[in-house]
Structure formats: C-alpha cells, structure tokens
Design a protein around this motif. Sequence first.
Motif, PDB file in Angstrom:
ATOM      1  N   GLU A   1       0.848  -1.198   0.000  1.00 22.26           N
ATOM      2  CA  GLU A   1       0.000   0.000   0.000  1.00 22.26           C
ATOM      3  C   GLU A   1       0.878   1.240   0.000  1.00 22.26           C
ATOM      4  OE1 GLU A   1      -3.536   0.118   2.759  1.00 22.26           O
ATOM      5  OE2 GLU A   1      -2.761  -1.881   3.138  1.00 22.26           O
ATOM      6  N   GLN A   2       0.481   2.211  -0.739  1.00 23.87           N
ATOM      7  CA  GLN A   2       1.260   3.441  -0.837  1.00 23.87           C
ATOM      8  C   GLN A   2       0.958   4.359   0.346  1.00 23.87           C
ATOM      9  OE1 GLN A   2       3.288   4.581  -3.633  1.00 23.87           O
ATOM     10  NE2 GLN A   2       3.318   2.418  -4.110  1.00 23.87           N
ATOM     11  N   ASP A   3       2.025   4.975   0.849  1.00 24.89           N
ATOM     12  CA  ASP A   3       1.848   6.048   1.819  1.00 24.89           C
ATOM     13  C   ASP A   3       1.000   5.701   3.024  1.00 24.89           C
ATOM     14  OD1 ASP A   3       3.374   8.142   1.383  1.00 24.89           O
ATOM     15  OD2 ASP A   3       2.048   9.135  -0.041  1.00 24.89           O
ATOM     16  N   LYS A   4       1.161   4.518   3.491  1.00 28.30           N
ATOM     17  CA  LYS A   4       0.371   4.123   4.636  1.00 28.30           C
ATOM     18  C   LYS A   4       1.125   4.525   5.895  1.00 28.30           C
ATOM     19  CE  LYS A   4      -2.101   0.217   6.425  1.00 28.30           C
ATOM     20  NZ  LYS A   4      -1.694  -1.037   7.025  1.00 28.30           N
ATOM     21  N   GLN A   5       0.496   5.242   6.770  1.00 24.69           N
ATOM     22  CA  GLN A   5       1.148   5.660   8.002  1.00 24.69           C
ATOM     23  C   GLN A   5       1.469   4.437   8.857  1.00 24.69           C
ATOM     24  OE1 GLN A   5       1.638   9.214   9.593  1.00 24.69           O
ATOM     25  NE2 GLN A   5       3.079   7.693  10.330  1.00 24.69           N
TER      26      GLN A   5
ATOM     27  N   GLY B   1       5.692   1.827   2.189  1.00 24.44           N
ATOM     28  CA  GLY B   1       4.979   0.591   2.493  1.00 24.44           C
ATOM     29  C   GLY B   1       5.696  -0.670   2.029  1.00 24.44           C
TER      30      GLY B   1
END
Length: 224
Positions: free
Chosen positions: A2-6, A199
């Motif tokens: 997943e992109q840019d998942k905190q 990610g």
Amino acid sequence: MEQDKQIKVFISHRESICGECGENLGNKAWIILREDKGALCLSCADLDHLVFLPSGDAALTRRAKKLSTLSAVVLEWSRARKRYERQGLLVEEQALQAAEAECLQDSEARERRRLRQAERRSALDQEYVNRFAQRIRELFPQCPEGVEQAIAEHACLKYSGRVGRTAAAKALDEEAVRLAVIAHIRHAATNYDELLALGYDRWEARAAVADEVKAILFQWEFSQ
Ligand SMILES: [Zn+2]
C-alpha cells in the motif's frame, strides 16, 4: 504494497515477545503488529533510529512529520475511553532538529530540546559508546570521521536498559558491529527509509538497497 500508509506503533500493555528476535519486551513494549509475525520490536521493525515526539505541540509535530522521510504514529489503548489514543510521533532525529530550529523563537521548544538532549545523554554509558566507536574504527578504518560516534551512541541506546551486560559485551563482537554499521548506512546513505515509508516490506527494501550498502561498506573497510 500500500502506498503512503502511516506506520503505526502500539504501546502494548500485555507481555510481548518479538516475533523476529524472540526478545521478551516486557509489559510496556513499543511494538508494531505484522500479520505474519505478530508483534515486532522497534529494532526488528527498523524504526529504532527514530526519536519520539510527544503530542502537544501541533506546529512542531506538523513540521517534524513533513521533514521526516520515515515517521510512525504512536498509539496506546485507553481503558477509560475504550479506544486507541495518539501519544505522539516517531520521527528522524534530524527532522526533529530542523523542525525545532524553525520554531526556535519559541522558548518552550528550546526548553523541550534541552530536556530531550539531557535525557538522551543520561541514558548513554559513555565508556561503552567509546569502546563501540573504537571497534568500528578498527573494523572500518575508512568510516568518515565522527560517524562511528553516532553509530556507537545509537547502539548504546539500543542495548542500555533492555538487555544485560552480557548482551552489551556480545554486541561488541565483529558481527554485531558490522550489523550496526550496515543499519546506519541503510538509513543514512540510501533511500531505504523512503521505501519503508512507501509501504515496502523490510526484506524487499533491504534487497533494493543491498548493492549500494555493500559498495559503501567495502569503501569504509578497504579503500584508502
Ligand atoms: Zn525484535
């Protein structure tokens, strides 16, 4: 992926054991949760180079997050409210310093920095740091001046408190010193943290930067 998942770090209130290194983390451990391995300690999760910035200063938090390639939100379960509550953020030390510099006219920010630095110093066993730095210098004679000190301080913070003297002594053996140096190169000289922030799984990210790390390691070890 997943992109840019905190990335989320949980302060666990149960006895936790790291699913990777097997270390008993006690009952107030900072962990991340992985589907396949359960709890991971911050060291195995490759987040232990980040520093904790408690919630409370919105401007500083916003700036530090923006300046930090890799960051993680820290959550703790509140029994009273029956929900996870945000405790703060883990960010790169230099991002926090830069953010603080931007807020420096603010005297409270200055005071917080002073306290944080004093706390860090008091956690360091200076003799151990010096021995570790010396080992790095022996094994990697071409390591840039001063870098061995930063790596040694980090290793010392990692081993202080949570493991005993035997483990600290073991940490001075060649393999452990090499691992500490490799971890530093990954974070400081490659886009490894960026990949984690995007990610990537740690093993994918490590594979992606492996050649670059090897080249630098070789330089530090052998070139004149
Ligand atoms: Zn671990």
